[in-house]
Design a protein around this motif. Structure first.
Motif, PDB file in Angstrom:
ATOM      1  N   VAL A 188      23.401  36.671  62.461  1.00 12.59           N
ATOM      2  CA  VAL A 188      24.577  37.368  61.943  1.00 12.59           C
ATOM      3  C   VAL A 188      24.185  38.189  60.720  1.00 12.59           C
ATOM      4  CG1 VAL A 188      26.902  37.093  61.027  1.00 12.59           C
ATOM      5  CG2 VAL A 188      26.081  35.565  62.834  1.00 12.59           C
ATOM      6  N   HIS A 189      24.290  39.513  60.835  1.00  9.91           N
ATOM      7  CA  HIS A 189      23.904  40.429  59.757  1.00  9.91           C
ATOM      8  C   HIS A 189      25.075  40.870  58.891  1.00  9.91           C
ATOM      9  CE1 HIS A 189      19.768  41.883  61.114  1.00  9.91           C
ATOM     10  NE2 HIS A 189      20.138  41.071  62.090  1.00  9.91           N
ATOM     11  N   THR A 190      26.256  41.001  59.494  1.00 15.23           N
ATOM     12  CA  THR A 190      27.347  41.730  58.858  1.00 15.23           C
ATOM     13  C   THR A 190      28.575  40.847  58.668  1.00 15.23           C
ATOM     14  OG1 THR A 190      26.561  43.737  59.961  1.00 15.23           O
ATOM     15  CG2 THR A 190      28.769  43.823  59.006  1.00 15.23           C
ATOM     16  N   ASN A 191      29.192  40.972  57.500  1.00 14.95           N
ATOM     17  CA  ASN A 191      30.399  40.228  57.197  1.00 14.95           C
ATOM     18  C   ASN A 191      31.608  41.057  57.633  1.00 14.95           C
ATOM     19  OD1 ASN A 191      32.369  38.560  56.211  1.00 14.95           O
ATOM     20  ND2 ASN A 191      31.588  38.486  54.122  1.00 14.95           N
ATOM     21  N   TYR A 192      31.839  41.101  58.939  1.00 14.79           N
ATOM     22  CA  TYR A 192      32.910  41.939  59.473  1.00 14.79           C
ATOM     23  C   TYR A 192      34.284  41.537  58.942  1.00 14.79           C
ATOM     24  CZ  TYR A 192      29.599  43.951  62.782  1.00 14.79           C
ATOM     25  OH  TYR A 192      28.537  44.609  63.341  1.00 14.79           O
ATOM     26  N   LEU A 193      34.493  40.260  58.704  1.00 16.57           N
ATOM     27  CA  LEU A 193      35.791  39.820  58.209  1.00 16.57           C
ATOM     28  C   LEU A 193      36.105  40.438  56.859  1.00 16.57           C
ATOM     29  CD1 LEU A 193      35.919  36.020  59.117  1.00 16.57           C
ATOM     30  CD2 LEU A 193      36.794  37.966  60.390  1.00 16.57           C
ATOM     31  N   GLU A 194      35.098  40.563  56.001  1.00 20.66           N
ATOM     32  CA  GLU A 194      35.312  41.130  54.674  1.00 20.66           C
ATOM     33  C   GLU A 194      35.742  42.589  54.773  1.00 20.66           C
ATOM     34  OE1 GLU A 194      35.833  41.110  50.699  1.00 20.66           O
ATOM     35  OE2 GLU A 194      35.299  39.372  51.931  1.00 20.66           O
ATOM     36  N   TYR A 195      35.136  43.319  55.713  1.00 22.04           N
ATOM     37  CA  TYR A 195      35.520  44.721  55.900  1.00 22.04           C
ATOM     38  C   TYR A 195      36.947  44.834  56.441  1.00 22.04           C
ATOM     39  CZ  TYR A 195      30.622  45.996  55.195  1.00 22.04           C
ATOM     40  OH  TYR A 195      29.374  46.173  54.663  1.00 22.04           O
ATOM     41  N   VAL A 196      37.271  43.976  57.408  1.00 19.78           N
ATOM     42  CA  VAL A 196      38.588  44.037  58.031  1.00 19.78           C
ATOM     43  C   VAL A 196      39.684  43.695  57.022  1.00 19.78           C
ATOM     44  CG1 VAL A 196      40.078  42.900  59.725  1.00 19.78           C
ATOM     45  CG2 VAL A 196      37.790  43.618  60.379  1.00 19.78           C
ATOM     46  N   LYS A 197      39.399  42.786  56.111  1.00 19.67           N
ATOM     47  CA  LYS A 197      40.395  42.369  55.126  1.00 19.67           C
ATOM     48  C   LYS A 197      40.801  43.510  54.198  1.00 19.67           C
ATOM     49  CE  LYS A 197      39.023  37.511  55.109  1.00 19.67           C
ATOM     50  NZ  LYS A 197      38.338  36.437  54.356  1.00 19.67           N
ATOM     51  N   ARG A 198      40.012  44.570  54.174  1.00 20.80           N
ATOM     52  CA  ARG A 198      40.322  45.709  53.316  1.00 20.80           C
ATOM     53  C   ARG A 198      41.163  46.759  54.047  1.00 20.80           C
ATOM     54  NH1 ARG A 198      35.879  46.453  49.073  1.00 20.80           N
ATOM     55  NH2 ARG A 198      34.922  44.391  48.951  1.00 20.80           N
ATOM     56  N   LYS A 225      33.955  53.395  64.239  1.00 22.37           N
ATOM     57  CA  LYS A 225      33.360  52.146  63.780  1.00 22.37           C
ATOM     58  C   LYS A 225      32.073  52.378  62.987  1.00 22.37           C
ATOM     59  CE  LYS A 225      35.175  49.528  67.693  1.00 22.37           C
ATOM     60  NZ  LYS A 225      36.002  50.649  68.162  1.00 22.37           N
ATOM     61  N   LYS A 226      31.596  53.638  63.008  1.00 21.62           N
ATOM     62  CA  LYS A 226      30.351  53.991  62.313  1.00 21.62           C
ATOM     63  C   LYS A 226      29.210  53.097  62.791  1.00 21.62           C
ATOM     64  CE  LYS A 226      32.915  55.520  58.215  1.00 21.62           C
ATOM     65  NZ  LYS A 226      34.246  55.223  58.776  1.00 21.62           N
ATOM     66  N   SER A 227      29.212  52.835  64.099  1.00 21.70           N
ATOM     67  CA  SER A 227      28.227  51.928  64.695  1.00 21.70           C
ATOM     68  C   SER A 227      27.777  52.447  66.048  1.00 21.70           C
ATOM     69  CB  SER A 227      28.829  50.523  64.883  1.00 21.70           C
ATOM     70  OG  SER A 227      29.240  49.971  63.661  1.00 21.70           O
ATOM     71  N   ILE A 228      26.594  52.006  66.462  1.00 20.54           N
ATOM     72  CA  ILE A 228      26.086  52.276  67.800  1.00 20.54           C
ATOM     73  C   ILE A 228      26.487  51.103  68.695  1.00 20.54           C
ATOM     74  CG2 ILE A 228      24.037  52.604  69.224  1.00 20.54           C
ATOM     75  CD1 ILE A 228      22.649  53.772  66.756  1.00 20.54           C
ATOM     76  N   GLY A 264      39.064  48.477  71.989  1.00 19.05           N
ATOM     77  CA  GLY A 264      38.358  49.274  70.981  1.00 19.05           C
ATOM     78  C   GLY A 264      37.024  49.830  71.412  1.00 19.05           C
ATOM     79  N   ALA A 265      36.711  49.761  72.710  1.00 22.49           N
ATOM     80  CA  ALA A 265      35.427  50.272  73.193  1.00 22.49           C
ATOM     81  C   ALA A 265      35.417  51.799  73.218  1.00 22.49           C
ATOM     82  CB  ALA A 265      35.136  49.728  74.593  1.00 22.49           C
ATOM     83  N   ILE A 266      34.236  52.374  73.278  1.00 20.28           N
ATOM     84  CA  ILE A 266      34.081  53.823  73.386  1.00 20.28           C
ATOM     85  C   ILE A 266      34.474  54.250  74.802  1.00 20.28           C
ATOM     86  CG2 ILE A 266      32.457  55.748  73.151  1.00 20.28           C
ATOM     87  CD1 ILE A 266      30.646  53.850  71.617  1.00 20.28           C
ATOM     88  N   PRO A 267      35.166  55.362  74.950  1.00 17.39           N
ATOM     89  CA  PRO A 267      35.477  55.861  76.297  1.00 17.39           C
ATOM     90  C   PRO A 267      34.197  56.100  77.101  1.00 17.39           C
ATOM     91  CG  PRO A 267      36.769  57.029  74.652  1.00 17.39           C
ATOM     92  CD  PRO A 267      35.784  56.185  73.899  1.00 17.39           C
TER      93      PRO A 267
END
Length: 577
Positions: free
Chosen positions: A208-218, A159-162, A500-503
């Motif tokens: 809300v900082h991030t447009n997650y829907l736009e990323y997912v649509k790709r 996810k390239k996220s913390i 989708g969580a981290i183990p």
């Protein structure tokens, strides 16, 4: 987005950061780092500060608002969710009228090396706090008095996220749980297993900082994923937030939300803009370079659109030279693609946008439509440059500035770019410049978040009890059902992994507990009591039943809305389903 700073040296026998001798900030750092490390994790002020400032001590004796800002990243990762909440905390605490705590993720060394640029790492949270405060003071020019606390986190490479580990609401004691600001509320609640944020705090504001829907649509299966993500984001915001601030209308709609840009720019950029204005007023040529773009170097951050436009219109843009700056997973691919263009497009590693190398560029080309509000665009405007960007909701805030040139369609991009290169930037008014500042952003935030005056203090001290005393309408029943189902599903490793969580992210491991000074349960390998397996199975079963009823209720509601045609957004979701 602000890009990565010049790499720092590392000491020979340590992975800790060392400010290089040649750094212009070395003197500032040497003077203040010793004070910074003395900031207690339980106090908002350095040692001796309160005794020298009795007026602030007097304020603390009264019942002040306590604002806890939770965010999903921290310096030295120069991403928007690391930088903007940091400035927000500094400016909210600046006048001493409220207590402010910034809560940021702490990563173990192995994760720090995956995230932080320039091989910068920290041996302890205090060391990282010292770095953060030095960096902030160097840019604002004043000593910040907010408190800093750390929550356990892990880096999710996919996810390239913390992502947070454990129940991070516990970082703030119950007696201090007044107002919570969730920077990226969906991100902070996707895998949250613990007390509901609205039950813990009297008032919760999501930004809300991030447009997650736009990323997912790709991505593959984009329509289905976008539908599910929009659905989950909306209900998590409803369950955990009293109010949601959308930085622009580019994001999905949320319950109880308002659109307002509550971000400002680093004061350094405004200083650069003032110097450029002085040069123009003195008749000197302020900008000697052409066009550039800076951003995290991944295709989805506007590079795909930019290189595509430059490839299609290379004849119309003949003679254009373009410089790209950034660090990211797609750096090599973007560099290879740029070399194939018939225009001169140079690709460089990322730098801090305030670096002198950027001062003389005149035009900032940014065709990206994935941002909610692009920080780099605001910074370019603050430096007095002309910005060429798409006519898109994410850029609505910037349209008020004379140096912002928006375009529609591909032909519009060519026309706007050629015009920007041929003209000199206009000089903004003082009022326009103020709109870009963090002082103005803080004023806007306090207003739209309803934190001005005694608005929040008049709220019930127990919002959950107050709500329970109201009629149990269908909306509240559905909200509770979704919240309970999410709580149950997020409480088991198997279901967390499926979501989708981290183990191993349900509870902090021994290493994180040790580094953060958390009390561990001997031999358990985590910091808190584990869930009972048999009881959990019952909860999952009950939660599943509730989930089925919940989905049926929502589906029925969407169908009714679609039939009457009163909700266009519901029609879209029904179509996608």
């Amino acid at each position: 987005m602000i890009n990565e700073r010049t790499p720092h040296k590392k000491s020979e026998n340590s992975d800790s950061f060392v400010i290089p001798d040649h750094s212009p900030c070395q003197r500032i750092f040497n003077c203040h780092v010793s004070q910074a490390v003395e900031f207690s994790s339980q106090s908002s002020y350095p040692k001796g500060f309160l005794h020298k400032n009795p007026e602030i001590l007097s304020l603390m004796d009264r019942k002040q608002q306590h604002i806890a800002i939770f965010t999903t990243a921290s310096l030295p990762w120069l991403t928007g969710t690391a930088v903007n909440p940091l400035f927000r905390a500094a400016y909210l605490a600046k006048d001493g009228e409220r207590r402010v705590t910034l809560v940021i993720p702490w990563l173990s060394l192995i994760h720090q090396k995956q995230v932080y640029p320039g091989n910068i790492t920290f041996a302890s949270p205090k060391e990282q706090e010292a770095y953060v405060r030095w960096w902030l003071e160097d840019r604002t020019g004043f000593t910040s008095t907010f408190d800093t606390r750390f929550y356990p986190g892990k880096f999710a490479a996919d996810k390239k996220s913390i992502l947070a580990v454990g129940d991070i609401t516990e970082i703030i004691p119950d007696e201090e749980a007044d107002i919570a600001v969730l920077e990226e509320p969906e991100h902070l609640t996707w895998f949250h297993h613990g007390k509901r944020w609205k039950a813990k705090f009297r008032f919760v504001v999501g930004i809300v900082h991030t447009n997650y829907l736009e990323y997912v649509k790709r991505e593959k299966n984009d329509r289905l994923q976008a539908f599910l993500l929009e659905f989950v984001n909306s209900w998590l915001a409803r369950v955990h937030c009293h109010k949601v601030i959308r930085l622009s209308a580019a994001t999905q709609e949320y319950p109880n939300s308002i659109v307002c840009n509550v971000h400002g720019v680093n004061p350094k950029f405004l200083e650069i803009g003032e110097k450029k204005m002085e040069q123009q007023q003195n008749g000197n040529k302020a900008f000697t370079k052409g066009a550039y773009y800076i951003g995290r170097m991944v295709w989805s951050k506007g590079y795909e659109e930019l290189l595509g436009l430059l490839n299609i219109y290379h004849k119309e843009l003949a003679g254009l030279e373009m410089d790209l700056y950034g660090n990211g997973e797609d750096f090599d691919q973007i560099q290879r693609a740029a070399k194939k263009l018939k225009l001169v497009v140079r690709v460089y590693p990322g730098r801090d946008h305030a670096d002198p190398i950027f001062h003389d560029y005149k035009v900032f080309l940014n065709p990206s439509t994935t941002d909610v509000v692009c920080t780099a665009t605001a910074e370019a405007l603050a430096m007095g440059k002309i910005v060429v960007c798409a006519n898109h909701p994410s850029n609505d805030f910037f349209k008020q500035f004379p140096n912002c040139r928006t375009y529609d369609g591909r032909n519009g991009f060519v026309e706007a770019t050629l015009k920007a290169l041929a003209e000199e930037p206009a000089q903004p008014t003082d009022a326009q410049t103020h709109q870009l500042s963090w002082e103005s952003a803080t004023e806007r935030f306090l207003q739209v978040a309803e934190l001005v005056g005694d608005v929040v203090t008049k709220r019930s001290k127990s919002p959950s009890r107050h709500l329970e005393s109201e009629s149990l309408n269908s909306k509240r029943i559905i909200e509770d059902a979704f919240g309970y189902l999410h709580y149950v599903a997020s409480g088991f490793e198997t279901s967390r992994r499926a979501l989708g969580a981290i183990p191993g992210s349900l509870q902090p491991d021994e290493q994180l507990c040790k580094e953060l000074g958390l009390v561990t349960e001997l031999g358990k390998g985590h910091c808190h009591r584990p869930n009972g397996s048999w009881f959990g199975s019952v909860l999952v079963l009950v939660g599943s039943v509730i989930g089925v009823l919940f989905v049926k209720s929502v589906t029925l509601k969407l169908s009714v809305n679609a039939r009457v045609g009163s909700n266009k957004h519901a029609l879209l979701r029904l179509h996608l389903a």
